[in-house]
Scaffold this motif. Sequence first.
Motif, PDB file in Angstrom:
ATOM      1  N   ALA A  50       0.828  -1.205   0.000  1.00  0.00           N
ATOM      2  CA  ALA A  50       0.000   0.000   0.000  1.00  0.00           C
ATOM      3  C   ALA A  50       0.865   1.259   0.000  1.00  0.00           C
ATOM      4  N   GLN A  51       2.001   1.202   0.704  1.00  0.00           N
ATOM      5  CA  GLN A  51       2.890   2.368   0.738  1.00  0.00           C
ATOM      6  C   GLN A  51       3.439   2.692  -0.643  1.00  0.00           C
ATOM      7  N   VAL A  52       3.711   1.647  -1.428  1.00  0.00           N
ATOM      8  CA  VAL A  52       4.239   1.856  -2.775  1.00  0.00           C
ATOM      9  C   VAL A  52       3.187   2.523  -3.659  1.00  0.00           C
ATOM     10  N   GLU A  55       2.795   6.116  -2.738  1.00  0.00           N
ATOM     11  CA  GLU A  55       3.897   6.948  -3.203  1.00  0.00           C
ATOM     12  C   GLU A  55       3.826   7.190  -4.708  1.00  0.00           C
ATOM     13  N   VAL A  56       3.415   6.177  -5.460  1.00  0.00           N
ATOM     14  CA  VAL A  56       3.247   6.351  -6.905  1.00  0.00           C
ATOM     15  C   VAL A  56       2.217   7.434  -7.197  1.00  0.00           C
ATOM     16  N   ILE A  57       1.069   7.352  -6.522  1.00  0.00           N
ATOM     17  CA  ILE A  57      -0.003   8.325  -6.752  1.00  0.00           C
ATOM     18  C   ILE A  57       0.404   9.703  -6.243  1.00  0.00           C
ATOM     19  N   ARG A  58       1.083   9.758  -5.094  1.00  0.00           N
ATOM     20  CA  ARG A  58       1.531  11.046  -4.560  1.00  0.00           C
ATOM     21  C   ARG A  58       2.524  11.725  -5.507  1.00  0.00           C
ATOM     22  N   THR A  59       3.425  10.937  -6.085  1.00  0.00           N
ATOM     23  CA  THR A  59       4.384  11.488  -7.042  1.00  0.00           C
ATOM     24  C   THR A  59       3.678  12.035  -8.282  1.00  0.00           C
ATOM     25  N   GLN A  60       2.678  11.297  -8.773  1.00  0.00           N
ATOM     26  CA  GLN A  60       1.881  11.794  -9.891  1.00  0.00           C
ATOM     27  C   GLN A  60       1.196  13.104  -9.525  1.00  0.00           C
ATOM     28  N   LEU A 217      -6.163   1.524  -8.037  1.00  0.00           N
ATOM     29  CA  LEU A 217      -5.891   0.210  -8.612  1.00  0.00           C
ATOM     30  C   LEU A 217      -4.952   0.269  -9.824  1.00  0.00           C
ATOM     31  N   ILE A 218      -5.011   1.349 -10.573  1.00  0.00           N
ATOM     32  CA  ILE A 218      -4.288   1.418 -11.852  1.00  0.00           C
ATOM     33  C   ILE A 218      -2.782   1.166 -11.701  1.00  0.00           C
ATOM     34  N   PRO A 219      -2.069   1.760 -10.717  1.00  0.00           N
ATOM     35  CA  PRO A 219      -0.624   1.496 -10.632  1.00  0.00           C
ATOM     36  C   PRO A 219      -0.280   0.024 -10.427  1.00  0.00           C
ATOM     37  N   ALA A 220      -1.176  -0.736  -9.785  1.00  0.00           N
ATOM     38  CA  ALA A 220      -0.905  -2.160  -9.554  1.00  0.00           C
ATOM     39  C   ALA A 220      -1.415  -3.040 -10.687  1.00  0.00           C
ATOM     40  N   ALA A 221      -2.158  -2.455 -11.618  1.00  0.00           N
ATOM     41  CA  ALA A 221      -2.813  -3.255 -12.659  1.00  0.00           C
ATOM     42  C   ALA A 221      -1.861  -3.682 -13.762  1.00  0.00           C
ATOM     43  N   GLU A 222      -0.792  -2.923 -13.988  1.00  0.00           N
ATOM     44  CA  GLU A 222       0.179  -3.192 -15.050  1.00  0.00           C
ATOM     45  C   GLU A 222      -0.522  -3.380 -16.395  1.00  0.00           C
ATOM     46  N   GLY A 223      -0.519  -4.589 -16.946  1.00  0.00           N
ATOM     47  CA  GLY A 223      -1.119  -4.806 -18.261  1.00  0.00           C
ATOM     48  C   GLY A 223      -2.624  -4.898 -18.260  1.00  0.00           C
ATOM     49  N   LYS A 225      -4.725  -2.501 -17.089  1.00  0.00           N
ATOM     50  CA  LYS A 225      -5.307  -1.180 -16.850  1.00  0.00           C
ATOM     51  C   LYS A 225      -6.629  -0.991 -17.594  1.00  0.00           C
ATOM     52  N   ILE A 226      -6.675  -1.463 -18.833  1.00  0.00           N
ATOM     53  CA  ILE A 226      -7.894  -1.305 -19.628  1.00  0.00           C
ATOM     54  C   ILE A 226      -9.059  -2.013 -18.945  1.00  0.00           C
ATOM     55  N   TRP A 227      -8.790  -3.192 -18.390  1.00  0.00           N
ATOM     56  CA  TRP A 227      -9.852  -3.935 -17.711  1.00  0.00           C
ATOM     57  C   TRP A 227     -10.319  -3.211 -16.456  1.00  0.00           C
ATOM     58  N   VAL A 228      -9.373  -2.665 -15.691  1.00  0.00           N
ATOM     59  CA  VAL A 228      -9.731  -1.947 -14.469  1.00  0.00           C
ATOM     60  C   VAL A 228     -10.608  -0.743 -14.802  1.00  0.00           C
ATOM     61  N   ILE A 229     -10.187   0.060 -15.775  1.00  0.00           N
ATOM     62  CA  ILE A 229     -10.962   1.247 -16.162  1.00  0.00           C
ATOM     63  C   ILE A 229     -12.329   0.833 -16.694  1.00  0.00           C
ATOM     64  N   GLY A 230     -12.330  -0.185 -17.563  1.00  0.00           N
ATOM     65  CA  GLY A 230     -13.581  -0.611 -18.182  1.00  0.00           C
ATOM     66  C   GLY A 230     -14.576  -1.161 -17.174  1.00  0.00           C
ATOM     67  N   ILE A 231     -14.125  -1.998 -16.259  1.00  0.00           N
ATOM     68  CA  ILE A 231     -15.037  -2.625 -15.300  1.00  0.00           C
ATOM     69  C   ILE A 231     -15.608  -1.595 -14.331  1.00  0.00           C
ATOM     70  N   VAL A 232     -14.745  -0.720 -13.807  1.00  0.00           N
ATOM     71  CA  VAL A 232     -15.217   0.267 -12.829  1.00  0.00           C
ATOM     72  C   VAL A 232     -16.216   1.234 -13.463  1.00  0.00           C
ATOM     73  N   THR A 233     -15.898   1.754 -14.635  1.00  0.00           N
ATOM     74  CA  THR A 233     -16.798   2.733 -15.257  1.00  0.00           C
ATOM     75  C   THR A 233     -18.062   2.065 -15.811  1.00  0.00           C
ATOM     76  N   TYR A 234     -17.968   0.809 -16.214  1.00  0.00           N
ATOM     77  CA  TYR A 234     -19.173   0.084 -16.638  1.00  0.00           C
ATOM     78  C   TYR A 234     -20.124  -0.074 -15.456  1.00  0.00           C
ATOM     79  N   ALA A 235     -19.567  -0.376 -14.287  1.00  0.00           N
ATOM     80  CA  ALA A 235     -20.395  -0.478 -13.082  1.00  0.00           C
ATOM     81  C   ALA A 235     -21.025   0.869 -12.735  1.00  0.00           C
ATOM     82  N   MET A 236     -20.308   1.961 -12.986  1.00  0.00           N
ATOM     83  CA  MET A 236     -20.882   3.288 -12.765  1.00  0.00           C
ATOM     84  C   MET A 236     -22.093   3.519 -13.653  1.00  0.00           C
TER      85      MET A 236
END
Length: 296
Positions: A50-52, A55-60, A217-223, A225-236
């Motif tokens: 979680a710390q990683v 830090e990734v999101i904070r740096t962004q 979730l996106i920083p941990a999704a690696e390859g 990412k498209i599925w993470v974005i698609g599933i979350v926004t489809y549920a929205m």
Amino acid sequence: MKDDDDTPPRDGTTTRRDKSGHVVEERGEAGKELSAEEEREVEKNQLPRAQVLHEVIRTQGDHELGRSLAALWWSALAAGLTIGLSLMVMGLLRANVGEHPLATLITSLGYPVGFLAVILARQQLFTENTLTAVLPVMSDPTRTHFMQLLRLWSVVLFGNLCGTLLFAFSILHLPIFNGAADKAFLEIGREVMENDTYPMFAKAIVSGWMIATMVWLIPAAEGAKIWVIGIVTYAMALGSFSHIVVGSAEVGYLMFNGEIGGSEFIFHFALPTLAGNIVGGSFIFALIAHAQIRSE
């Protein structure tokens, strides 16, 4: 009778006596140490801590806070135009599906299109890029960081709204789509405005929280990412959770068509949705996510 000490344990460890009569344990296959290569493979397959992720999101977020006004504005305007793809694809699917029993499930597939295009193109989207900028402020809550955050929010939101309203105005007045598609666009906007002010606010809280979860979730999704974005926004889309940017294209189409006025757009839709998105994304999720890191 066989001595119990000679019975090999289940983990593969055996015992023997050395020349001095002392019992010595020997590890079998199950107790072997991992090789250096195997340990690297284990480390490689671990999810980031979680710390990683924090830090990734904070740096962004630090990067977003430091961008120039011109860069923020043009990127936000582009994102507003691009996110209109969600309305366009949903409307086209609705126009072609008609009264099919699975119409809602099929039509909702159009909603992720705009988000995928915006996020993968790294354009500035309110509730997505602006959420990452909250973590630097929480990590170092100085007046300078607060002012930078307000500047970022203001420019990105204004650019997004200008882009979405321009998109809605264009698809209404340009001879692009047929009557069935125009009717579908209007129906989508009407469904958003069926919510009273409080339900609009409540649904926007859920929407903001879901976008925040996606960002985490996106920083941990690696390859994936498209599925993470698609599933979350489809549920929205399935839940009809209101989003200030996509919704401004949907409701803006109604406004430019003359079905609602500007004050109704602002007070019935925009302000409750904006407040809910900020509460759900920036306050609830970001505070909880940051709190767990601070506690560790």
